[in-house]
Design an enzyme around this catalytic site. Structure first.
Site, PDB file in Angstrom:
ATOM      1  N   ASP A   1      57.556  48.100  44.460  1.00  0.00           N
ATOM      2  CA  ASP A   1      56.528  47.742  45.435  1.00  0.00           C
ATOM      3  C   ASP A   1      55.361  48.696  45.194  1.00  0.00           C
ATOM      4  O   ASP A   1      55.512  49.750  44.556  1.00  0.00           O
ATOM      5  CB  ASP A   1      57.063  47.855  46.867  1.00  0.00           C
TER       6      ASP A   1
HETATM    7  C1  BGC Z   1      53.777  45.044  50.068  1.00  0.00           C
HETATM    8  C2  BGC Z   1      54.290  44.000  49.093  1.00  0.00           C
HETATM    9  C3  BGC Z   1      53.147  43.370  48.360  1.00  0.00           C
HETATM   10  C4  BGC Z   1      52.357  44.465  47.664  1.00  0.00           C
HETATM   11  C5  BGC Z   1      51.201  43.943  46.841  1.00  0.00           C
HETATM   12  C6  BGC Z   1      52.819  46.015  49.408  1.00  0.00           C
HETATM   13  O1  BGC Z   1      52.188  46.792  50.362  1.00  0.00           O
HETATM   14  O2  BGC Z   1      54.843  45.733  50.647  1.00  0.00           O
HETATM   15  O3  BGC Z   1      55.037  43.033  49.788  1.00  0.00           O
HETATM   16  O4  BGC Z   1      53.606  42.397  47.480  1.00  0.00           O
HETATM   17  O5  BGC Z   1      51.853  45.354  48.637  1.00  0.00           O
HETATM   18  O6  BGC Z   1      50.183  43.473  47.623  1.00  0.00           O
END
Ligand code: BGC
Length: 702
Positions: free
Chosen positions: A285
């Site tokens: 993530d």
């Molecule tokens: C989130 C993810 C997301 C990623 C990219 C993160 O803050 O937890 O779910 O895909 O950002 O935007």
């Protein structure tokens, strides 16, 4: 200078510039000549290309291009941004014919920046609504529509589905997730993955694993017994992997029983790959650098969004023997294997013109299919109702989805006022004017942190005298109650899980005054997560949970209210009597003090462990006692049990010896029914009928 020497000088000059040209030409041709000797990536020569890569190239390949693409700008040394608003990209290796590939959010539809070219994407209903449809065929259809937008907007992988288990009703991201039950979660996720990937683009099942709270999400250590972990928090992922093989999995922000999930070899390699047979790639993530060599060693193949520093960390670790280069090779190979699957690698010429019109229709149909009717004392479907008093700010600005990466930049959102009008039902113009004026002032929004998207409105008080007059002048009342949520923040009990004083007063006053003149009241819950209902649910005549219902929400709610669609959604989670009844409430953070810290830590690194209960660590003391596994299914101890939902018709069910069930519509309206199988009180299978006309039957096999 003689003519001769002048001539010589001229020739020398010419020679020099000629030489320079030759050198330049050679330099220019070098890579081409080199490329003639080095392999160029094809689907069938991944190993050969990997072998031809330098250590530095392999390190680059496993580190994304940075935050830049998200904001639509290329950062220094990164590949040029291909799709504005995409969440991330991999790095190209031009020498070997490896292009970068593009990733974008998210679970309710593709999230990119529309920009001047107006590249809007369909706002589909949130994950929770889709799960409440119990309709895997429909979810697959939604996935296919989403996937087509991914493909036609030039994105290779969509960062969806979100599929963490709903451990606690206050988790800020529950709207993105499916259920408190892992089987339903896994089956719905598998359908979504199949649908999206049917379009030749990839998915990223997230967030693996036990990312059950948003508070301090980048530092929190989830402490979960292994049997509970496997039976609940990993099970949905296991089903999705075994049944649908997502191209990628996103490892979560949090720690799990000690290490970060992103550094956990047991989780990412032993369980995910060796036990379940996952064939794809794991990406982190979106976090700042952690222990990059440890992530590689654990089988976390790609660092997102990626920082140059991480490349150096990897190279250094290999050189000083801290990281076995063979482990880096494994990750780099998985990136190459991902790249060769993508439309970008195959040179797909995307149109930037997905079929938004037909997808809007899918979104509306899906939304109506997953709404859940909780109460109905002869109020619905609306009959003989020509004009309604439409109350609640949300009626005029519905919540289509959540905030943060779950948000979608959609072309429009149909509010309930327009939805009812489209269905031929007039709304009280005076009330509408008041509300429209109210929502013209942003100051009437709730305060608080919102990452991407907008905060919900504070409810507007309506004087009793006005309600009395509305009751005289309208055939019925519809009140919409809204909730907004998003990543980085958990919900609170006061004024979020519980309705606030203004909302309760509105419901109480409207029910009293409308009932006094013999008219019905319906409450629409336009919410992302469970709310308290027990204290007020007997006041209105009907309650419909519309969830975050996507861009066609107002039309879809009207479809159900008018009976154009017979509600067939069933709760994918329990609605408890009180928050304190939920076992995990003893180990879940309430309060928002840590929120800002978490936002900062996402950008700057993990927050410091200060040993705070439920913030720095959370013990899943409730064990298996999540949702109906604790509360049971009969509804005795809850406001509405798991699997609950009313219909405008009735069904009979006949069990056959081979385990199949004959479902017959015994009522007067067409409708659909969900049949659930439980073994020892645990969901073991489910199926949904097609639309059955009165008297019609269907045999469901499991
Ligand atoms: C989130 C993810 C997301 C990623 C990219 C993160 O803050 O937890 O779910 O895909 O950002 O935007």
């Amino acid at each position: 200078m003689t003519d001769h020497s002048r001539m010589c000088a001229f020739f020398q000059l010419e020679d020099v510039s000629m030489l320079r040209k030759i050198v330049l030409a050679l330099a220019f041709m070098m890579p081409v000549m080199a490329n003639a000797q080095v392999p160029q990536l094809r689907e069938d020569n991944v190993d050969e290309v990997l072998k031809a890569m330098t250590l530095h190239e392999k390190a680059r390949l496993v580190v994304g291009t940075g935050w830049g693409s998200m904001f639509g700008v290329g950062l220094l040394n990164a590949d040029p941004v291909e799709v504005r608003g995409a969440a991330g990209m991999t790095r190209s290796v031009k020498r070997l014919g490896v292009p970068s590939v593009v990733m974008a959010d998210g679970p309710a539809g593709l999230r990119i920046m529309p920009g001047r070219s107006k590249r809007y994407c369909t706002g589909f209903p949130v994950g929770t609504l889709l799960a409440c449809s119990w309709d895997t065929a429909l979810v697959q259809e939604v996935g296919a529509a989403m996937g087509q937008e991914v493909l036609e907007y030039g994105v290779d992988i969509i960062l969806a589905p979100g599929m963490n288990l709903m451990r606690n009703p206050l988790c800020g991201r529950n709207f993105e997730y499916y259920s408190e039950d892992p089987l339903l979660t896994g089956k719905i996720a598998a359908a979504m993955i199949r649908g999206i990937q049917s379009q030749g683009v990839g998915t990223s099942a997230k967030h693996f694993a036990a990312n059950s709270q948003e508070t301090n999400r980048t530092g929190n250590n989830a402490i979960v017994e292994e049997d509970v972990l496997r039976a609940l928090y990993l099970k949905g992922f296991e089903i999705a992997v075994r049944e649908a093989q997502p191209w990628t999995i996103m490892s979560s922000y949090n720690k799990l029983n000690g290490p970060y999930t992103q550094e956990d070899k047991w989780l990412l390699t032993d369980v995910l790959r060796d036990e379940w047979g996952f064939e794809g790639l794991v990406m982190t993530d979106w976090t700042s650098p952690r222990n990059t060599p440890a992530q590689i060693a654990a089988g976390n193949d790609l660092m997102e969004p990626g920082f140059k520093k991480q490349i150096n960390q990897i190279v250094k670790a290999v050189k000083n023997g801290e990281l076995d280069e063979a482990l880096l090779d494994v990750c780099a190979k998985r990136v190459l294997e991902l790249v060769v699957k993508t439309p970008r690698f195959h040179g797909y010429q995307y149109s930037n013109q997905p079929d938004l019109k037909s997808h809007a229709e899918v979104s509306r149909r899906a939304a109506a299919d997953g709404m859940v009717l909780l109460e109905n004392r002869s109020a619905l479907p609306l009959q003989g109702v020509k004009k309604v008093a439409l109350l609640g700010v949300g009626s005029y600005d519905i919540i289509a989805g959540g905030t943060g990466s779950g948000n979608v930049n959609k072309p429009y959102v149909v509010n309930l006022m327009d939805g009812l009008k489209n269905a031929g039902i007039a709304v009280d113009e005076g009330a509408a004017a008041d509300y429209l004026k109210y929502i013209s002032h942003n100051s009437n929004r709730k305060k608080g942190y919102v990452m991407v998207g907008k905060a919900a409105w504070k409810e507007k008080a309506v004087p009793v005298a006005q309600i009395k007059s509305l009751a005289m002048n309208n055939d019925a009342a519809v009140i919409t109650i809204i909730r907004q949520a998003g990543e980085g923040e958990d919900r609170s009990v006061n004024d979020d899980f519980c309705l606030d004083e203004t909302e309760l007063a509105l419901i109480g006053d409207v029910c009293r005054e409308f009932h006094a003149v013999g008219k019905k009241v319906t409450v629409v819950l336009n919410i992302g997560g469970v709310v308290e209902t027990a204290s007020w649910k007997l006041l209105p005549d009907a309650i419909l949970v519309a969830w975050g219902c996507g861009q066609e929400g107002g039309n879809a709610i009207a479809d159900v209210l008018t009976g154009a669609v017979n509600p067939s959604g069933r709760l994918s989670m329990t609605f408890p009597l009180a928050y304190e009844d939920v076992p995990s409430s003893a180990n879940f953070p309430i309060g928002k003090k840590e929120v800002i810290k978490d936002v900062m830590s996402t950008a700057t690194g993990a927050s410091k462990d200060k040993g705070r209960k439920d913030v720095d660590y959370t013990v899943y003391e409730e064990g298996m006692n999540v949702g109906y596994r604790y509360f049971g299914l009969d509804g005795a101890k809850v406001s509405y049990p798991f699997g609950y939902g009313l219909s405008y018709t009735t069904f009979s069910k006949e069990e056959l010896e081979d385990g199949s069930v004959i479902v017959t519509n015994t009522g007067a309206r067409s409708g659909r029914e969900v049949v659930m199988r439980f073994e020892n009180g645990i969901l073991s299978a489910f199926a949904k009928t097609r639309l059955l006309a009165p008297g019609e039957s269907e045999t469901l096999k499991f």
